[in-house]
Design a protein around this motif. Structure first.
Motif, short mmCIF file in Angstrom:
data_model
loop_
_atom_site.label_atom_id
_atom_site.label_comp_id
_atom_site.label_asym_id
_atom_site.label_seq_id
_atom_site.Cartn_x
_atom_site.Cartn_y
_atom_site.Cartn_z
N LEU A 24 16.07 -6.73 5.22
CA LEU A 24 15.06 -6.69 4.17
C LEU A 24 14.82 -8.06 3.53
O LEU A 24 14.26 -8.15 2.44
N THR A 25 15.22 -9.12 4.23
CA THR A 25 15.01 -10.48 3.74
C THR A 25 14.00 -11.20 4.62
O THR A 25 14.14 -11.24 5.84
N VAL A 26 12.97 -11.75 3.99
CA VAL A 26 11.92 -12.49 4.69
C VAL A 26 11.98 -13.95 4.25
O VAL A 26 12.04 -14.24 3.04
N VAL A 27 11.95 -14.85 5.21
CA VAL A 27 11.95 -16.29 4.92
C VAL A 27 10.70 -16.91 5.52
O VAL A 27 10.42 -16.75 6.71
N VAL A 28 9.92 -17.59 4.69
CA VAL A 28 8.74 -18.32 5.14
C VAL A 28 8.99 -19.80 4.94
O VAL A 28 9.39 -20.23 3.84
N VAL A 29 8.76 -20.59 5.97
CA VAL A 29 8.97 -22.03 5.90
C VAL A 29 7.61 -22.72 5.85
O VAL A 29 6.81 -22.60 6.78
N GLY A 30 7.35 -23.43 4.76
CA GLY A 30 6.08 -24.12 4.59
C GLY A 30 5.31 -23.59 3.39
O GLY A 30 5.01 -22.39 3.33
N GLY A 31 4.99 -24.47 2.45
CA GLY A 31 4.32 -24.06 1.22
C GLY A 31 2.87 -24.45 1.14
O GLY A 31 2.31 -24.59 0.04
N ALA B 6 -1.42 -21.46 4.28
CA ALA B 6 -1.03 -20.40 5.20
C ALA B 6 0.31 -19.79 4.80
O ALA B 6 0.47 -18.57 4.79
N GLY B 7 1.27 -20.64 4.47
CA GLY B 7 2.59 -20.16 4.10
C GLY B 7 2.57 -19.34 2.82
O GLY B 7 3.17 -18.25 2.76
N ILE B 8 1.89 -19.83 1.80
CA ILE B 8 1.84 -19.12 0.52
C ILE B 8 1.11 -17.79 0.68
O ILE B 8 1.53 -16.75 0.13
N GLU B 9 0.01 -17.79 1.43
CA GLU B 9 -0.75 -16.55 1.58
C GLU B 9 0.05 -15.48 2.31
O GLU B 9 0.09 -14.32 1.87
N VAL B 10 0.66 -15.82 3.44
CA VAL B 10 1.42 -14.79 4.17
C VAL B 10 2.65 -14.38 3.36
O VAL B 10 3.06 -13.21 3.38
N PHE B 11 3.24 -15.30 2.64
CA PHE B 11 4.40 -15.00 1.80
C PHE B 11 4.03 -13.97 0.73
O PHE B 11 4.71 -12.95 0.54
N ALA B 12 2.92 -14.24 0.03
CA ALA B 12 2.49 -13.35 -1.05
C ALA B 12 1.99 -12.01 -0.51
O ALA B 12 2.24 -10.96 -1.11
N THR C 151 5.39 -21.95 9.04
CA THR C 151 4.01 -22.40 8.77
C THR C 151 4.00 -23.85 8.31
O THR C 151 3.08 -24.27 7.62
N ALA C 152 5.02 -24.60 8.69
CA ALA C 152 5.20 -25.97 8.19
C ALA C 152 4.45 -26.98 9.05
O ALA C 152 5.04 -27.86 9.68
N GLY C 153 3.14 -26.85 9.10
CA GLY C 153 2.32 -27.86 9.76
C GLY C 153 1.82 -27.47 11.13
O GLY C 153 2.32 -26.54 11.76
N VAL C 154 0.81 -28.22 11.57
CA VAL C 154 0.20 -28.01 12.89
C VAL C 154 0.05 -29.35 13.59
O VAL C 154 0.15 -30.41 12.99
N MET C 155 -0.20 -29.28 14.90
CA MET C 155 -0.49 -30.49 15.67
C MET C 155 -1.56 -30.17 16.70
O MET C 155 -1.74 -29.01 17.11
N ALA C 156 -2.30 -31.19 17.09
CA ALA C 156 -3.35 -31.01 18.08
C ALA C 156 -2.78 -30.46 19.38
O ALA C 156 -1.66 -30.81 19.78
N ASN C 157 -3.54 -29.59 20.02
CA ASN C 157 -3.10 -28.94 21.26
C ASN C 157 -2.63 -29.98 22.28
O ASN C 157 -3.43 -30.73 22.82
#
Length: 484
Positions: free
Chosen positions: A164-171, A174-180, A265-271
């Motif tokens: 029952l513990t969820v951890v989201v990495v990245g604020g 995207a991170g805040i929305e999925v977290f909330a 959700t801690a960042g993205v990079m070009a394909n």
């Protein structure tokens, strides 16, 4: 090339790729060019809806746009572009079935988007999940619901806490929305599980910087932190993940958080498949170097016949508001760049000059669960339910095509009266499990018996003796029946 009709190859069917093809169909005259779009997936994903898909507020299929349905004049190829030899204007296409082949083109549009950017942290690659695809959003939703089912059968203790513990990495957004959104979903789920309470659920967001949501003002981001704290969520600022092995998330602060659901959700990079597999110029962050008019190249030099837009490109932000002088990788820029790119490409085909991309950010809007949101545009900030309505209104209108808009709006309307859809379809990941469990299978071959030993002939008559007596017994029984 011998073909008099120019061939336009679009690499990637995401935001920028879909909109480029969609607008080319509008601007090109009949027979003016032949357009092909290549993507292994048959749809474009509307990524701002992924947090709501993960929370069960939007049907997954309503958050994607079918390429073949909406691109009537474009050749849609289910494949990856694994090589670009622009010097000879040839691309290597690897289809989802079949052998790779070469495709000749006159104009290439690289819109391959971005993927999750991770770091070599032990356990992350094996145990975490991103939030860039519709499949990931659905898996996150089903994982959380499955964990509630499992936890409801366990006594209070470490294993139930871990489930029952969820951890989201990245604020970031995207991170805040999925977290909330997941916090909101968990609050709804608890009502259906009498064995569990709100205090049994634990939500942790890990952010390496000293603040969240850099797209909004510091005051607005602090309001979001307070709102999340009221809802029982914990945000760890100035903190990094150092390990995620064995269901334990280790933090740079020395703290360890047991969790069965880690969302990265801690960042993205070009394909990297497209960028590294070609000869187009690349800047230091791994993006294709792109001019303000969306042609590949620099301010002083143009790579003829090559275009780029969206997250895979480094487009100068002429408004001065971009990070490092470039447009930030978000949907707002990708869509508008694609629309201009289509116009510019048609203009170049007709011997006209392209226009430069100039777009000032309209602001940022985020949904933080049912009836909670934030909106920031300049010094104007909205919070709470009015911002939540603005979030849904903006993205509802931004969804491509009226066919898709109506599906999303109809889903929201149904949820308003019926509540969010909380069906868990995690078994879709293994759809044959029931069939396999009960399917009849051929019996394994029986071992062949060895022939009797000829050195012991006395044993054989003893085994056959009952068989010789059986007919006599049957005849005697028949005579008794007849006598009666």
């Amino acid at each position: 090339m011998t073909n008099t009709v120019p061939k336009i190859l679009i690499v990637g069917g995401g935001y920028a790729g879909f909109y480029t093809a969609w607008k080319l169909e509008k601007h090109l005259r009949k027979g003016e060019a032949d357009v092909t779009i290549v993507d292994p997936l048959p749809y474009m994903t509307y990524q701002p809806f992924l947090p709501e898909v993960a929370a069960g507020s939007i049907e997954a299929r309503h958050s994607v746009v079918a390429l073949r349905r909406h691109l009537k004049k474009t050749n849609v190829v289910a494949a990856k572009v694994t090589g670009i030899n622009h010097a000879n204007k040839v691309a290597t296409i690897t289809p989802i079935a079949g052998e790779p082949y070469e495709f000749e083109y006159d104009q290439i549009v690289v819109t391959a988007g971005a993927v999750s950017r991770t770091f070599p942290i032990p356990g992350i690659a094996d145990n975490a999940i991103g939030l860039k695809t519709i499949e990931e959003a659905v898996a996150i939703r089903d994982k959380l619901m499955s964990n509630f089912d499992k936890a409801s059968t366990l006594p209070a203790g470490p294993e139930r806490d871990r489930l029952l513990t969820v951890v989201v990495v990245g604020g970031g957004f995207a991170g805040i929305e999925v977290f909330a959104e997941l916090r909101s979903l968990a609050s709804s789920l608890v009502k259906s599980y009498p064995q569990l309470t709100f205090d049994d659920t634990h939500f942790h967001l890990i952010e390496a910087m000293g603040r969240i949501m850099p797209e909004v003002s510091l005051k607005t981001s602090e309001w979001v932190l307070k709102n999340l704290a009221k809802r029982g969520a914990s945000v760890h600022l100035d903190t990094q993940v150092t390990g995620a092995v064995g269901g334990n998330i280790e933090l740079s602060t020395g703290e360890t958080i047991p969790s069965d659901l880690i969302i990265w959700t801690a960042g993205v990079m070009a394909n990297p498949t497209v960028v590294r597999g070609g000869d187009l110029p690349v800047e230091e962050r791994g993006r294709i170097r792109t001019r303000a008019d969306l042609r590949v190249g620099t301010e002083d030099e143009v790579v003829e016949g090559a275009w780029a837009a969206g997250d895979v490109s480094a487009v100068p932000d002429l408004t001065g508001g971009g990070v490092g002088g470039y447009c930030v990788p978000n949907a707002q820029h990708a869509v508008r760049q694609a629309k201009l790119l289509a116009k510019n490409l048609v203009a170049v085909l007709r011997g006209e000059l392209p226009r430069e991309y100039i777009h000032k950010n309209l602001g940022a809007v985020a949904g933080l669960g049912l009836w909670v949101g934030v909106f920031q545009s300049g010094n104007i900030a909205l919070k709470g339910w009015i911002a939540w309505l603005a979030h849904r209104g903006y993205h509802g209108l931004a969804m491509p095509s009226w066919e898709r808009k109506w599906r999303v709006l109809w889903g929201w309307w149904n949820n308003f009266w019926l509540g969010r859809d909380m069906v868990n379809l995690s078994t879709v990941q293994n759809p044959r499990y029931v069939f396999e469990e009960f399917a009849a299978r051929p019996r394994p071959p029986q071992p062949v018996e060895a022939p009797a030993d000829t050195a012991a002939p006395a044993a054989a008559p003893a085994k056959k003796a009952p068989a010789r007596k059986a007919p006599a017994k049957v005849a005697a029984d028949a005579e008794k029946v007849a006598a009666n």
